[in-house]
Scaffold this active site. Structure first.
Site, PDB file in Angstrom:
ATOM      1  N   ARG A  65      36.887  52.120  47.466  1.00 27.22           N
ATOM      2  CA  ARG A  65      37.627  53.136  48.223  1.00 27.22           C
ATOM      3  C   ARG A  65      37.593  54.499  47.527  1.00 27.22           C
ATOM      4  O   ARG A  65      38.545  55.273  47.627  1.00 27.22           O
ATOM      5  CB  ARG A  65      39.077  52.707  48.473  1.00 27.22           C
ATOM      6  CG  ARG A  65      39.204  51.538  49.441  1.00 27.22           C
ATOM      7  CD  ARG A  65      40.661  51.229  49.734  1.00 27.22           C
ATOM      8  NE  ARG A  65      40.788  50.093  50.641  1.00 27.22           N
ATOM      9  CZ  ARG A  65      41.827  49.256  50.647  1.00 27.22           C
ATOM     10  NH1 ARG A  65      42.820  49.435  49.810  1.00 27.22           N
ATOM     11  NH2 ARG A  65      41.879  48.263  51.513  1.00 27.22           N
ATOM     12  N   ASP A  98      33.871  51.002  57.733  1.00 24.47           N
ATOM     13  CA  ASP A  98      34.990  50.065  57.707  1.00 24.47           C
ATOM     14  C   ASP A  98      34.466  48.676  58.037  1.00 24.47           C
ATOM     15  O   ASP A  98      33.509  48.533  58.808  1.00 24.47           O
ATOM     16  CB  ASP A  98      36.058  50.470  58.725  1.00 24.47           C
ATOM     17  CG  ASP A  98      37.378  49.750  58.482  1.00 24.47           C
ATOM     18  OD1 ASP A  98      37.560  48.656  59.065  1.00 24.47           O
ATOM     19  OD2 ASP A  98      38.204  50.247  57.712  1.00 24.47           O
TER      20      ASP A  98
END
Length: 362
Positions: free
Chosen positions: A31, A80
């Protein structure tokens, strides 16, 4: 691949993944492209989350943002894991303050009939592959680009639970009450994941990571029956597909969070890299995984709330525990929204500093 990409200037990550000698330990952060960065927040203020994912230019920009700040040894494409359920026809929304939400989750096996089982991944997720190629060009060889996908059980859980959950009881109920349907769904997901990873590699990804983020909730018995076989299947089928396309194989990473009980099996599952969460002792993981795989991890993300000096000591201890061979430094999970960007920089710099020192000076 017929793309003429710029030559790679920093191949530390790829060499470490393959077990080759490195001058210093490569480091990146899960991330790293995202919510803790002011520049990402500015992008999100103008664009909805999945719009960023679906717009190659925006996904590329967000992927490059951390590379402008930090001396990372890898980048990871902004996307994602839930683009795969979307490709199968499910609606997924990113709700502020809540996270991903499925307005119409799968409730019974009959609901699987609503899925587009013949979806053409190359078309439905073309924006991901365009983003990979564009980003690979824009990076200009600064470091390798990582592609990724969610693993079958993790995706299945989201599709049934309808979002985040602590117990995963609805999804686990399927495993106990509808084992045949569960395997059918997991196999469908596995085949789509294989296509998705292969297409990312063909588009320019130089390493791919499979996220089995909900592995630990299963426990050993369910993991060995409903997760591990598909993890292995994906590794085998990706290799076979690349060989058939005459595309060079790239290293693959498996991250099965909280699956402490399966380290030996994961090390034998066909992946070059085993990513570890922060609850596993590095030396314990090495003794169980053996010397023929590379380990990745595993600083507790919350350690980045500590002072920069303490973070430097944490990094030093990681280098001491993992050593400098067959290790990629990372967090044990992803960055949090309220992390101070300067504290991540302290971690990166410390890893680079201490991994270049002789071991007797640590």
């Amino acid at each position: 691949m017929d793309h003429k990409f710029p030559p790679l200037k920093n191949d530390l990550l790829l060499r470490a993944a393959r077990g080759e000698p490195v001058e210093r330990v490569p480091v990146w952060a899960m991330r790293q492209a995202g919510r803790y960065l002011p520049e990402f927040k500015a992008t999100r203020a103008e664009h909805e989350f999945f719009k960023v994912c679906r717009t190659p230019e925006l996904a590329c920009e967000v992927t490059l943002q951390p590379l402008r700040r930090y001396d990372f040894d890898a980048s990871i494409i902004f996307s994602d894991i839930l683009v795969i359920p979307q490709a199968l026809g499910m609606t997924v929304e990113m709700v502020p303050g809540k996270g991903p939400s499925f307005p119409e989750p799968l409730v019974t096996p009959e609901d699987m009939e609503k899925l587009d089982t013949k979806c053409k991944v190359a078309e439905s997720l073309s924006y991901v592959y365009e983003a990979v190629t564009l980003t690979r060009m824009k990076i200009d060889g600064q470091c390798p680009l990582i592609g990724f996908a969610g693993a079958p059980w993790t995706l299945m859980s989201y599709m049934i639970e309808g979002g985040g959950t602590k117990t995963h009881s609805k999804a686990k109920k399927w495993l106990y009450c509808y084992p045949e349907a569960s395997h059918k769904l997991l196999q469908l997901l596995a085949d789509v994941i294989v296509d998705h990873l292969v297409l990312q590699i063909c588009a320019g990804a130089q390493l791919v990571q499979l996220f089995e983020s909900h592995a630990g909730i299963l426990g050993p018995n369910l993991f060995y029956k409903f997760a591990l076989p598909y993890i292995k299947y994906i590794s085998v089928k990706v290799r076979e597909a690349l060989t058939a396309k005459e595309v060079e194989h790239v290293p693959m990473t498996i991250f099965a969070k909280d699956a402490h009980f399966a380290l030996e099996e994961l090390a034998d599952s066909g992946y070059e890299v085993i990513s570890l969460d922060w609850t596993i002792k590095p030396k314990h993981a090495r003794s169980r995984c053996g010397e023929n795989v590379t380990l990745q991890g595993n600083l507790d993300p919350c350690a980045l709330y500590a002072s920069k000096e303490e973070i430097g000591e944490f990094a030093k201890e990681l280098v001491h525990s993992f050593g400098t061979k067959r290790w990629i430094a990372n967090l044990g999970h992803g960055m949090y929204p309220d992390h101070d960007p300067e504290h991540l920089e302290a971690f990166i710099e410390a890893i680079h500093k201490y991994s270049q020192q002789p071991s007797d000076e640590l």
